[in-house]
Design a protein around this motif. Sequence first.
Motif, PDB file in Angstrom:
ATOM      1  N   LEU A  74     -17.477 -19.080 -23.764  1.00  0.00           N
ATOM      2  CA  LEU A  74     -17.661 -17.964 -24.689  1.00  0.00           C
ATOM      3  C   LEU A  74     -18.828 -17.117 -24.193  1.00  0.00           C
ATOM      4  O   LEU A  74     -19.916 -17.636 -23.887  1.00  0.00           O
ATOM      5  CB  LEU A  74     -17.979 -18.497 -26.089  1.00  0.00           C
ATOM      6  N   TYR A  75     -18.615 -15.825 -24.112  1.00  0.00           N
ATOM      7  CA  TYR A  75     -19.608 -14.887 -23.637  1.00  0.00           C
ATOM      8  C   TYR A  75     -19.905 -13.891 -24.757  1.00  0.00           C
ATOM      9  O   TYR A  75     -18.980 -13.426 -25.445  1.00  0.00           O
ATOM     10  CB  TYR A  75     -19.117 -14.146 -22.399  1.00  0.00           C
ATOM     11  N   ASP A  76     -21.207 -13.567 -24.909  1.00  0.00           N
ATOM     12  CA  ASP A  76     -21.585 -12.575 -25.918  1.00  0.00           C
ATOM     13  C   ASP A  76     -21.412 -11.188 -25.353  1.00  0.00           C
ATOM     14  O   ASP A  76     -21.070 -11.037 -24.170  1.00  0.00           O
ATOM     15  CB  ASP A  76     -23.021 -12.835 -26.380  1.00  0.00           C
ATOM     16  N   PRO A  77     -21.606 -10.134 -26.112  1.00  0.00           N
ATOM     17  CA  PRO A  77     -21.431  -8.764 -25.594  1.00  0.00           C
ATOM     18  C   PRO A  77     -22.301  -8.464 -24.391  1.00  0.00           C
ATOM     19  O   PRO A  77     -22.009  -7.552 -23.608  1.00  0.00           O
ATOM     20  CB  PRO A  77     -21.800  -7.893 -26.791  1.00  0.00           C
ATOM     21  N   GLY A  78     -23.343  -9.228 -24.187  1.00  0.00           N
ATOM     22  CA  GLY A  78     -24.171  -9.035 -22.996  1.00  0.00           C
ATOM     23  C   GLY A  78     -23.665  -9.815 -21.807  1.00  0.00           C
ATOM     24  O   GLY A  78     -24.342  -9.891 -20.776  1.00  0.00           O
ATOM     25  N   ARG A  95     -15.824  -8.400 -18.668  1.00  0.00           N
ATOM     26  CA  ARG A  95     -16.359  -7.097 -19.038  1.00  0.00           C
ATOM     27  C   ARG A  95     -15.267  -6.189 -19.565  1.00  0.00           C
ATOM     28  O   ARG A  95     -15.464  -5.467 -20.547  1.00  0.00           O
ATOM     29  CB  ARG A  95     -17.074  -6.481 -17.831  1.00  0.00           C
ATOM     30  N   ARG A  96     -14.079  -6.185 -18.915  1.00  0.00           N
ATOM     31  CA  ARG A  96     -12.991  -5.318 -19.378  1.00  0.00           C
ATOM     32  C   ARG A  96     -12.474  -5.773 -20.740  1.00  0.00           C
ATOM     33  O   ARG A  96     -11.997  -4.978 -21.548  1.00  0.00           O
ATOM     34  CB  ARG A  96     -11.842  -5.311 -18.365  1.00  0.00           C
ATOM     35  N   ALA A  97     -12.567  -7.064 -21.010  1.00  0.00           N
ATOM     36  CA  ALA A  97     -12.088  -7.567 -22.297  1.00  0.00           C
ATOM     37  C   ALA A  97     -12.971  -7.098 -23.451  1.00  0.00           C
ATOM     38  O   ALA A  97     -12.541  -7.092 -24.620  1.00  0.00           O
ATOM     39  CB  ALA A  97     -12.038  -9.086 -22.275  1.00  0.00           C
ATOM     40  N   LEU A  98     -14.235  -6.683 -23.180  1.00  0.00           N
ATOM     41  CA  LEU A  98     -15.095  -6.170 -24.237  1.00  0.00           C
ATOM     42  C   LEU A  98     -14.543  -4.884 -24.831  1.00  0.00           C
ATOM     43  O   LEU A  98     -14.972  -4.438 -25.895  1.00  0.00           O
ATOM     44  CB  LEU A  98     -16.524  -5.936 -23.703  1.00  0.00           C
ATOM     45  N   GLY A  99     -13.570  -4.303 -24.126  1.00  0.00           N
ATOM     46  CA  GLY A  99     -12.922  -3.107 -24.648  1.00  0.00           C
ATOM     47  C   GLY A  99     -11.928  -3.398 -25.751  1.00  0.00           C
ATOM     48  O   GLY A  99     -11.324  -2.468 -26.307  1.00  0.00           O
ATOM     49  N   GLY A 100     -11.699  -4.665 -26.078  1.00  0.00           N
ATOM     50  CA  GLY A 100     -10.842  -5.021 -27.201  1.00  0.00           C
ATOM     51  C   GLY A 100      -9.425  -5.409 -26.820  1.00  0.00           C
ATOM     52  O   GLY A 100      -8.568  -5.548 -27.700  1.00  0.00           O
ATOM     53  N   VAL A 112      -7.958 -15.841 -14.053  1.00  0.00           N
ATOM     54  CA  VAL A 112      -8.835 -15.647 -15.203  1.00  0.00           C
ATOM     55  C   VAL A 112      -8.106 -14.863 -16.282  1.00  0.00           C
ATOM     56  O   VAL A 112      -7.408 -13.876 -15.978  1.00  0.00           O
ATOM     57  CB  VAL A 112     -10.125 -14.904 -14.812  1.00  0.00           C
ATOM     58  N   VAL A 113      -8.261 -15.310 -17.560  1.00  0.00           N
ATOM     59  CA  VAL A 113      -7.749 -14.586 -18.719  1.00  0.00           C
ATOM     60  C   VAL A 113      -8.898 -14.468 -19.714  1.00  0.00           C
ATOM     61  O   VAL A 113      -9.528 -15.482 -20.084  1.00  0.00           O
ATOM     62  CB  VAL A 113      -6.551 -15.296 -19.371  1.00  0.00           C
ATOM     63  N   ALA A 114      -9.215 -13.247 -20.135  1.00  0.00           N
ATOM     64  CA  ALA A 114     -10.304 -13.004 -21.086  1.00  0.00           C
ATOM     65  C   ALA A 114      -9.737 -12.438 -22.381  1.00  0.00           C
ATOM     66  O   ALA A 114      -8.982 -11.454 -22.352  1.00  0.00           O
ATOM     67  CB  ALA A 114     -11.328 -12.048 -20.500  1.00  0.00           C
ATOM     68  N   VAL A 115     -10.114 -13.064 -23.540  1.00  0.00           N
ATOM     69  CA  VAL A 115      -9.609 -12.660 -24.860  1.00  0.00           C
ATOM     70  C   VAL A 115     -10.808 -12.212 -25.707  1.00  0.00           C
ATOM     71  O   VAL A 115     -11.788 -12.976 -25.867  1.00  0.00           O
ATOM     72  CB  VAL A 115      -8.876 -13.815 -25.551  1.00  0.00           C
ATOM     73  N   PRO A 116     -10.790 -11.008 -26.229  1.00  0.00           N
ATOM     74  CA  PRO A 116     -11.933 -10.546 -27.043  1.00  0.00           C
ATOM     75  C   PRO A 116     -11.977 -11.262 -28.394  1.00  0.00           C
ATOM     76  O   PRO A 116     -10.950 -11.601 -28.970  1.00  0.00           O
ATOM     77  CB  PRO A 116     -11.670  -9.046 -27.210  1.00  0.00           C
ATOM     78  N   HIS A 119     -14.867  -9.061 -34.995  1.00  0.00           N
ATOM     79  CA  HIS A 119     -15.257  -9.265 -36.391  1.00  0.00           C
ATOM     80  C   HIS A 119     -15.646  -7.903 -36.958  1.00  0.00           C
ATOM     81  O   HIS A 119     -16.452  -7.179 -36.351  1.00  0.00           O
ATOM     82  CB  HIS A 119     -16.440 -10.233 -36.497  1.00  0.00           C
ATOM     83  N   ALA A 120     -15.093  -7.581 -38.116  1.00  0.00           N
ATOM     84  CA  ALA A 120     -15.360  -6.281 -38.769  1.00  0.00           C
ATOM     85  C   ALA A 120     -15.092  -5.141 -37.805  1.00  0.00           C
ATOM     86  O   ALA A 120     -15.892  -4.208 -37.667  1.00  0.00           O
ATOM     87  CB  ALA A 120     -16.794  -6.240 -39.309  1.00  0.00           C
ATOM     88  N   GLU A 121     -13.974  -5.253 -37.131  1.00  0.00           N
ATOM     89  CA  GLU A 121     -13.511  -4.232 -36.189  1.00  0.00           C
ATOM     90  C   GLU A 121     -14.496  -4.006 -35.050  1.00  0.00           C
ATOM     91  O   GLU A 121     -14.519  -2.927 -34.444  1.00  0.00           O
ATOM     92  CB  GLU A 121     -13.247  -2.909 -36.912  1.00  0.00           C
ATOM     93  N   GLN A 122     -15.268  -5.012 -34.713  1.00  0.00           N
ATOM     94  CA  GLN A 122     -16.175  -4.940 -33.569  1.00  0.00           C
ATOM     95  C   GLN A 122     -15.985  -6.184 -32.697  1.00  0.00           C
ATOM     96  O   GLN A 122     -15.732  -7.269 -33.200  1.00  0.00           O
ATOM     97  CB  GLN A 122     -17.630  -4.864 -34.026  1.00  0.00           C
ATOM     98  N   VAL A 123     -16.089  -6.000 -31.386  1.00  0.00           N
ATOM     99  CA  VAL A 123     -15.990  -7.104 -30.434  1.00  0.00           C
ATOM    100  C   VAL A 123     -17.351  -7.779 -30.377  1.00  0.00           C
ATOM    101  O   VAL A 123     -18.353  -7.151 -29.999  1.00  0.00           O
ATOM    102  CB  VAL A 123     -15.567  -6.615 -29.039  1.00  0.00           C
ATOM    103  N   ILE A 124     -17.374  -9.040 -30.801  1.00  0.00           N
ATOM    104  CA  ILE A 124     -18.650  -9.769 -30.847  1.00  0.00           C
ATOM    105  C   ILE A 124     -18.761 -10.781 -29.720  1.00  0.00           C
ATOM    106  O   ILE A 124     -19.766 -11.516 -29.625  1.00  0.00           O
ATOM    107  CB  ILE A 124     -18.814 -10.466 -32.203  1.00  0.00           C
ATOM    108  N   GLY A 125     -17.701 -10.853 -28.874  1.00  0.00           N
ATOM    109  CA  GLY A 125     -17.750 -11.785 -27.763  1.00  0.00           C
ATOM    110  C   GLY A 125     -16.417 -11.837 -27.025  1.00  0.00           C
ATOM    111  O   GLY A 125     -15.443 -11.180 -27.396  1.00  0.00           O
ATOM    112  N   VAL A 126     -16.435 -12.636 -25.993  1.00  0.00           N
ATOM    113  CA  VAL A 126     -15.237 -12.779 -25.148  1.00  0.00           C
ATOM    114  C   VAL A 126     -15.082 -14.259 -24.799  1.00  0.00           C
ATOM    115  O   VAL A 126     -16.071 -14.909 -24.391  1.00  0.00           O
ATOM    116  CB  VAL A 126     -15.335 -11.946 -23.867  1.00  0.00           C
ATOM    117  N   VAL A 127     -13.857 -14.779 -25.013  1.00  0.00           N
ATOM    118  CA  VAL A 127     -13.536 -16.136 -24.561  1.00  0.00           C
ATOM    119  C   VAL A 127     -12.849 -16.031 -23.206  1.00  0.00           C
ATOM    120  O   VAL A 127     -11.821 -15.342 -23.065  1.00  0.00           O
ATOM    121  CB  VAL A 127     -12.641 -16.876 -25.558  1.00  0.00           C
ATOM    122  N   ARG A 128     -13.407 -16.718 -22.245  1.00  0.00           N
ATOM    123  CA  ARG A 128     -12.880 -16.653 -20.862  1.00  0.00           C
ATOM    124  C   ARG A 128     -12.283 -18.003 -20.499  1.00  0.00           C
ATOM    125  O   ARG A 128     -12.945 -19.023 -20.602  1.00  0.00           O
ATOM    126  CB  ARG A 128     -13.994 -16.280 -19.900  1.00  0.00           C
TER     127      ARG A 128
END
Length: 432
Positions: A74-78, A95-100, A112-116, A119-128
Amino acid sequence: MRQRVVRVALTAALVALVLLAVPLALVIRSALYADQRDTLERAALAAAVRVSPDYTGGDPVELPAPTAGRRLGLYDPGLRLRAGTGPRTGDAVARRALGGTVVRGTAGGDLVVAVPVSHAEQVIGVVRASSAERTVRDRVLAVWAALLGVAVLALAVAVLVARRQARALTAPLEDLSRHCRAVMDGDLTARAAPSTIAEIDQVARTHNDMLHSLSELLRHERNFTANASHQLRTPLTGLQLTLEAGLEQDESRLRPVLDEALAATRRLHDTVEEVLRLSGSRGLPHTAAPDRAVADLLSETEERWHGLFARDGRRLECVTDEVPGDERVPGGPVAEILGVLLDNARGHGRGTVRVRVRDLGDALAFDVGDEGALEADPARLFDRGHTRDGTGAGIGLALARDLAFSLGGRLFLASGDPTTFTLLVPVPRRLE
């Protein structure tokens, strides 16, 4: 030809395998890679569902344990790794998955598969989720090896089937070739056997028909030569004796000798014409011979043969049973047949010889008999090479039978003791 058939079949099988196996191999490779990515995506989605929005405040995150050979983080927005396994800093896929959106890609030799995580219509992280690309590549190579083995097995089966079909195709042709060589070596009895291939059977039938026609042609030529030599031997001997006798006469008594020689020459001409006519008819009924009155025919026959039998101390009798003297029959063939039968009676019979003509309505029966007995097999009496007492060339009776058939008539043995032959000659039905 067998090798050519095998090569053609093998080439066709190779082309078919290439056209089928190459696209199939590419489809299998694409399907295996797609299946692996789908598996990674499902694992990442299952982990994203378990991520609580409070993790940003420091709450711990418990991700599902990944299967062997896979990593889940799990990766945070940073793009800092907050839980699980994976690179400490998120890669370009994360990084591209942060786009939703869900992103699939490769990085560092991994799939690699990344899933955003939203929460509350905002991307709070990415599962890789990732796995080594080498694992999928090994599966692809294993499947390709199996596919190659199946292709090799298919080629081996194709070769075996091609060799079997080549034998089936070439065996009739080789048999036909052997028969042709046998014919070339002089064996005219060789015949090509039928096979299971219609086109080759047609060639074999044509070959056999041609050979049959050739054999018949040669048989007719041999028969003509034998018939001519047999029928001309006696007249030529008589002509020679007549001319030798004429040389011993003075000029004043040459006319009767010349008349007799001329008559013998005419008989020779008639004999040659009949043999040629029979040879040209090929055994088919033919009645184009000129007609002659029965009375004239018997008179000439008696005149010709009376002296020969008298010279041997034997008698010749010619009688008719209520047959009109002007009844007409094919003169040349009937005269030749009677000549053969009388010559047969003179050479192989004994005692008085009788020629009797009977009226049967639609046919005339000429009976020629003597006081001898038959010694040969009646069933083979008319075969060439067989005579009534086992001596002679055995040509005359066979020739007489063929002449009778050419008239549409029949010659047969009526009695074996005393020996009597009967010639049936069809005549037009007379109006009463």
